[in-house]
Structure formats: structure tokens, C-alpha cells
Design a protein around this motif. Sequence first.
Motif, PDB file in Angstrom:
ATOM      1  N   MET B   1     -41.918  -6.441 -18.787  1.00  0.00           N
ATOM      2  CA  MET B   1     -40.015  -7.165 -17.909  1.00  0.00           C
ATOM      3  C   MET B   1     -39.508  -6.097 -18.248  1.00  0.00           C
ATOM      4  N   ASN B   2     -38.385  -5.690 -17.317  1.00  0.00           N
ATOM      5  CA  ASN B   2     -37.208  -4.599 -17.952  1.00  0.00           C
ATOM      6  C   ASN B   2     -35.865  -5.109 -18.658  1.00  0.00           C
ATOM      7  N   THR B   3     -36.089  -4.281 -20.137  1.00  0.00           N
ATOM      8  CA  THR B   3     -35.485  -5.013 -21.342  1.00  0.00           C
ATOM      9  C   THR B   3     -34.077  -4.999 -21.404  1.00  0.00           C
ATOM     10  N   GLN B   4     -33.541  -4.267 -20.280  1.00  0.00           N
ATOM     11  CA  GLN B   4     -32.419  -4.743 -19.811  1.00  0.00           C
ATOM     12  C   GLN B   4     -31.935  -6.052 -19.934  1.00  0.00           C
ATOM     13  N   ASN B   5     -32.532  -6.847 -19.892  1.00  0.00           N
ATOM     14  CA  ASN B   5     -32.271  -8.636 -19.238  1.00  0.00           C
ATOM     15  C   ASN B   5     -32.825  -9.528 -20.705  1.00  0.00           C
ATOM     16  N   ILE B   6     -32.463  -8.801 -21.409  1.00  0.00           N
ATOM     17  CA  ILE B   6     -32.679  -9.430 -22.390  1.00  0.00           C
ATOM     18  C   ILE B   6     -31.483  -9.537 -23.239  1.00  0.00           C
ATOM     19  N   ILE B   7     -31.160 -11.070 -23.917  1.00  0.00           N
ATOM     20  CA  ILE B   7     -29.801 -10.535 -24.341  1.00  0.00           C
ATOM     21  C   ILE B   7     -30.047 -11.467 -25.933  1.00  0.00           C
ATOM     22  N   TRP B   8     -29.986 -10.622 -26.875  1.00  0.00           N
ATOM     23  CA  TRP B   8     -30.617 -11.193 -28.513  1.00  0.00           C
ATOM     24  C   TRP B   8     -29.120 -11.830 -28.938  1.00  0.00           C
ATOM     25  N   GLY B   9     -29.834 -12.624 -29.711  1.00  0.00           N
ATOM     26  CA  GLY B   9     -28.854 -13.446 -30.676  1.00  0.00           C
ATOM     27  C   GLY B   9     -29.581 -13.984 -31.707  1.00  0.00           C
ATOM     28  N   VAL B  10     -28.542 -14.943 -32.383  1.00  0.00           N
ATOM     29  CA  VAL B  10     -29.211 -15.666 -33.669  1.00  0.00           C
ATOM     30  C   VAL B  10     -28.247 -17.145 -33.435  1.00  0.00           C
ATOM     31  N   GLY B  11     -29.014 -17.967 -34.157  1.00  0.00           N
ATOM     32  CA  GLY B  11     -28.725 -19.314 -33.678  1.00  0.00           C
ATOM     33  C   GLY B  11     -27.179 -19.551 -34.925  1.00  0.00           C
ATOM     34  N   LEU B  12     -26.461 -20.036 -34.123  1.00  0.00           N
ATOM     35  CA  LEU B  12     -24.720 -20.136 -34.850  1.00  0.00           C
ATOM     36  C   LEU B  12     -24.694 -21.340 -35.872  1.00  0.00           C
ATOM     37  N   ARG B  13     -23.841 -21.414 -37.247  1.00  0.00           N
ATOM     38  CA  ARG B  13     -24.140 -22.261 -38.279  1.00  0.00           C
ATOM     39  C   ARG B  13     -22.521 -22.384 -38.955  1.00  0.00           C
ATOM     40  N   PRO B  14     -22.580 -23.161 -39.631  1.00  0.00           N
ATOM     41  CA  PRO B  14     -20.900 -23.621 -40.001  1.00  0.00           C
ATOM     42  C   PRO B  14     -20.929 -22.120 -41.508  1.00  0.00           C
ATOM     43  N   ALA B  15     -21.892 -21.865 -41.945  1.00  0.00           N
ATOM     44  CA  ALA B  15     -21.353 -20.647 -42.995  1.00  0.00           C
ATOM     45  C   ALA B  15     -20.683 -19.551 -42.626  1.00  0.00           C
ATOM     46  N   HIS B  16     -21.444 -19.620 -41.654  1.00  0.00           N
ATOM     47  CA  HIS B  16     -21.324 -17.842 -41.051  1.00  0.00           C
ATOM     48  C   HIS B  16     -19.717 -18.641 -40.249  1.00  0.00           C
ATOM     49  N   TYR B  17     -18.907 -19.154 -40.358  1.00  0.00           N
ATOM     50  CA  TYR B  17     -18.086 -19.170 -39.417  1.00  0.00           C
ATOM     51  C   TYR B  17     -16.769 -17.936 -39.516  1.00  0.00           C
ATOM     52  N   SER B  18     -16.181 -18.318 -40.573  1.00  0.00           N
ATOM     53  CA  SER B  18     -15.488 -17.547 -41.347  1.00  0.00           C
ATOM     54  C   SER B  18     -15.784 -15.486 -40.919  1.00  0.00           C
ATOM     55  N   ASP B  19     -17.268 -15.626 -41.009  1.00  0.00           N
ATOM     56  CA  ASP B  19     -17.672 -14.340 -40.521  1.00  0.00           C
ATOM     57  C   ASP B  19     -17.513 -13.522 -39.476  1.00  0.00           C
ATOM     58  N   TRP B  20     -17.871 -14.818 -38.598  1.00  0.00           N
ATOM     59  CA  TRP B  20     -17.710 -14.442 -37.429  1.00  0.00           C
ATOM     60  C   TRP B  20     -16.639 -14.483 -36.530  1.00  0.00           C
ATOM     61  N   LEU B 251     -33.007 -15.620 -32.574  1.00  0.00           N
ATOM     62  CA  LEU B 251     -33.204 -15.715 -34.033  1.00  0.00           C
ATOM     63  C   LEU B 251     -32.384 -16.370 -34.449  1.00  0.00           C
ATOM     64  N   GLU B 252     -34.009 -18.038 -35.033  1.00  0.00           N
ATOM     65  CA  GLU B 252     -33.303 -19.770 -35.956  1.00  0.00           C
ATOM     66  C   GLU B 252     -32.854 -18.771 -37.218  1.00  0.00           C
ATOM     67  N   ASN B 253     -32.159 -19.607 -37.839  1.00  0.00           N
ATOM     68  CA  ASN B 253     -32.259 -19.919 -39.349  1.00  0.00           C
ATOM     69  C   ASN B 253     -31.166 -20.450 -39.912  1.00  0.00           C
ATOM     70  N   ASP B 254     -31.594 -22.011 -39.005  1.00  0.00           N
ATOM     71  CA  ASP B 254     -31.027 -22.782 -39.611  1.00  0.00           C
ATOM     72  C   ASP B 254     -31.442 -23.579 -41.082  1.00  0.00           C
ATOM     73  N   GLU B 255     -31.865 -22.743 -41.828  1.00  0.00           N
ATOM     74  CA  GLU B 255     -32.405 -23.185 -43.134  1.00  0.00           C
ATOM     75  C   GLU B 255     -31.863 -22.242 -44.485  1.00  0.00           C
ATOM     76  N   ARG B 256     -31.458 -21.157 -43.687  1.00  0.00           N
ATOM     77  CA  ARG B 256     -31.743 -19.911 -44.430  1.00  0.00           C
ATOM     78  C   ARG B 256     -29.946 -19.666 -44.880  1.00  0.00           C
ATOM     79  N   ASN B 257     -29.949 -19.458 -46.276  1.00  0.00           N
ATOM     80  CA  ASN B 257     -29.256 -19.112 -47.071  1.00  0.00           C
ATOM     81  C   ASN B 257     -28.887 -17.412 -47.101  1.00  0.00           C
ATOM     82  N   THR B 258     -28.077 -17.460 -46.274  1.00  0.00           N
ATOM     83  CA  THR B 258     -28.311 -15.525 -45.553  1.00  0.00           C
ATOM     84  C   THR B 258     -27.088 -15.622 -45.199  1.00  0.00           C
ATOM     85  N   SER B 259     -26.687 -13.802 -45.110  1.00  0.00           N
ATOM     86  CA  SER B 259     -25.002 -13.485 -44.661  1.00  0.00           C
ATOM     87  C   SER B 259     -25.646 -13.025 -43.486  1.00  0.00           C
ATOM     88  N   LEU B 260     -23.653 -12.890 -42.440  1.00  0.00           N
ATOM     89  CA  LEU B 260     -24.442 -12.873 -41.423  1.00  0.00           C
ATOM     90  C   LEU B 260     -25.263 -11.726 -40.732  1.00  0.00           C
TER      91      LEU B 260
END
Lengths: 268, 292
Positions: B1-20, B251-260
Amino acid sequence: MSEKNIETTLPFIYQWSFVEWMTSLDARTPLESELCDVVTSESLYRLETYQSSFLSRISSNLSETIFETCENLFGAEVVAKVLAGFFKFHPPTADSITDAPIQLPEHLRATADTKEALLFADVADVCMMRWRILTAEDPHGVSPRGDTPLDAVHLLSPSEYIAPSGKHDLAAAWEAGSEKTSEHLPDSLFNDSAGLLLVKSSPTDLTFVRVPTKLNEFVRALVAGLSIEYATDAFEQSAAADAENCLALLTEFMAKMQAQGLLTQRSP
Amino acid sequence: MNTQNIIWGVGLRPAHYSDWHTQTKIPALEIMADNLLHHRGGPALWHTKRIVDRAALCVLHGVGINIGGLSPLSTKYLGGLKDLIQIFKPRVVSDHLCFTQARGIQSYELLPLMRTKKAIEHASARIDRIQQALGVRFSIENVSAYVNYKDDAFPEGEFVSEIAQRSGCGILLDVNNVYVSAMNFNLNPEDEIKRFDLNAVTQIHVAGHSTRDDFLFDTHDSAVCAEVWELLKKTLGSLRFSENKILPIILENDERNTSLKTLLDELKNGSQFCGEGISIGQPPHSSGESHV
Ligand SMILES: [Fe+2]
């Protein structure tokens, strides 16, 4: 075939066996349950992982969202035990986990055999009220003004009021539970009749106001949507014995509310 | 596939609100529908709206629709989901191909379906009703499984693809779930991926898992392992997409206690390993239109 009919048809009956076994926290092992007829023998022993996930998922979700203060006051183990006891008798039916413990305080009051359990029930009520008001519509169209005359004010909405149980100082309990404590619950939490008013002052902020006993009727009337004039009537009727003292108390309370930005000019 | 079509991202979690809020560029974000369902206001909605507004794109993901279950579909749940679709205009709307409740009792778990012909008919009909109720194309995700059934009649990839084909829905391919289930049942993960109709894939998940006794458990509480990144890379090599198709990889991270920061570093490393740099900002071919 309609959805209702299909629920009892043979090809799908395993779903009920699965959920019933998981959520009733059945003491039977997977081998003793109906599931051993449908699940492959090689994977049968892994069924237990679903049963343990059920409670841990609910507990961690509710502790993060609703019951953080209970957890800080009573500890994570107590909260998990209380929830396990509750869900054994009231298997969850709500779409959202956060709606699942609605009957928890009532259940606790009916089964409590210690004074701590009764305090847990009252604090759980406050926690659930906090969640309800926090996820309700945000206040809009009003801005806090410190110089608003008392007769032209109303409470910001949505706000809720917890009438005193006469047993606990909930405002003090709330404060004590704002961070984790390993200390013994102070005796002062167990003997009070002050009420507690929750006001949503912005999309992200809730304010907790301790309501003096003598102003209970006044605040209850305000939160029920009565105008300040009618609320004052209710207050005067309930405070007939020492009206002068109560009037001073009311003025002081309202001034405090205004200073915190919890009273504003009525919207046009 | 054309890799230009891929948009990478992560799950939005409350712990990261202020960093976002302080990030200058925000990649694709996945909103957990169940965390916002029926909220009329309050912090979660307030933060999510402001953060997602600046994101490259967003996708909406749920856990409670009960696609393969028997209880009637909840109109309240679907109504809540529809409200969120209107607010966030997600590119993909998804939930898991599993059952979560029976006779009105909720398990709040993603329980594996018995893979039979009847289950295919049943799930396809329900997805049809879901798509009509929501007014968008829906996507179904393969789940991690720890048990299987004596009467399973189809491999998972064929089962999911047949339902997608019959109902016209898309597939949210969770590469970690394929890996976990394959390992738990002594199957080859690469062979299992090939059983999916890759043309129907609308979104991809990667996540971490953990080991319990002698099986793998889908926990989303750790970094993605090298084998799963490898499997993703091979999967991407097999995908053929039309020029205008955008593929979000979350990238799912809903049970992870890690920094953004740790999370974004991991995403960047993973995306580079898969053969391209991370695409942050506007999607290269995005017209702003949702393709749900
Ligand atoms: Fe997933």
C-alpha cells in the motif's frame, strides 16, 4: 426470527451460561458449570480469567470515575469488597459501568452492620451525586458577580443538595477523602447534621458547600427551583424560634456563596 | 500500500488531557465512546472536544454495543453513540465482534462468539440495524480470545470477513488481538491475518499484552512487543488501497500508566519500523470528509 425468540434457542444458550457463570461469581469451577459442554477441554481452565476480570474491571473503572473519595477514605480493598458484595446481589444491567452502582447506597444502608458501613453509604451517595452533576449540562449564560444584591440572585445550575442524615459530617468526610489517608477515620465525622450542597460552577469545576443545619430548608427550597422569596419563606417557617440569629446566618451564608461565585444575577 | 495513506495515532485518555493541550501537533486520536456516553457536559467532554478539534483526525470506538449478543440492541446506547458521532464527526466508528451481555445482565467483557453459520446471520443482521440507527458505516473489531468452542465452524478471519461482507461494514483489524489469539490456540499469526479480507479493513489497532501462566492476555498495559510490530509491518505490506483511502493505525493504551511522551516515542519508533515516518498534522489525502 425475532431477537426475543432467538435468545432461548439452542445455538445461543451458551451466552447465558457464560454471563451467568461470570457475573454471579459462581463458586463452581468451569468444569462443574454448563460451559464445559461447549468450551474445548484444552481452553476450559482459562474461563476463570473472565470471571476475575469482571470484578476487577468494574472496581477499577468505578474507583477512577466515581468512588475515588471512598477509596481514599476506606482503602481500595474495602471498596472492591463492597462492590463485590453489591454486584453479587445486583448483577449489573446498565449500559455504562458508571450507571451500574445506582442502588449501592440503598443496599449498603439495608445491610450495614457497622458505623463505618453507614458512613460509606453516605459518602457513596455524595460520590454518585458528584458524578451525576459533573456529567450533566454545563452552566451557561451566567457569570459570577460578587456585588449582586441578594434578592436578585439564584443558584447556578445544575446543583444538588444532600439533606443531612444526622449521622455524618459529609463536608468534612469529603475533605478528608480528597487524598489517600491511612489514618483512622476521626470521630468528628460521625456526629453532625449539616447538609451538603454541590454546585457546578464551570464545565470542569464543582464546589462543595457545607450548609448549616438551620439553613437546610432554605437551600432545599432553592435547589428545588423555588425563587429566593419563597425559599426565604421556607427558611423563616423552619427557623421561627430564633429568627434573628438565623437571619444573620443566612446573610453570612449567602455572602460566602457570592464570594465563591456560586450566586449570580438571574438570567434575563 | 501507499504508506502516505496511513495516519498514526493513539487512544485519548484522561491522564493525558493536560499534556495534549500543550502539544503543538496532535496525531490521530481514538475516543473511547463508553467514557463519554450520555455526558451532557463536564470535564471529559470539555477536554475531548478541545483536543480532538486540533487532531489530525479522530475515530470513535466502543465496547458495549453487544454485536453478537441476543438481548435487543439498546436504543439508549445507540442514541448516545449517535450524539457522539454528531459532535466529533469520526472517520471510523467501531465496536467488537463479540457478546457482552445476556438476558440483560452485563459482563462488561468482550466475550468470544461461537463461530457458526447462525452467528454469522445473527451478527450481520444486527450490524445492519446498527448502521441504520447510526446512519454511518460501522466497523467490527476482532477480539482476543482465551477460550474457544467445540462447535466453532470457521477460523476467526473468515468469520469476521463473512460478516463484514454480508453487512457491508468495515473491519477494525487488531493485530495484537490476532497475535494473542493465535498464540493461545497454537496457530500461526501470519496465516491468521491472511484469513481476513484486507480490502475491508478501515482501521488498525496495535497494543501491548501480558502473559498469564501459559497463555497471553490482552491487557493494553504494556509496550507493543516486537512480534506484534513485525506482524503489523507484514500486514501493511499486504494491504492494497485506493489512492484516497486513509487508514488510521491506533496504539491502544487504556490500561497503561505511561507518559504521553513515552507513548508518542513508541508510536514514532513503531511507525518508522513499519517503513515510514510518523504522519502528524493534516492527513495527506484528507478532504475532511468522514468515510464511515
Ligand atoms: Fe483493539
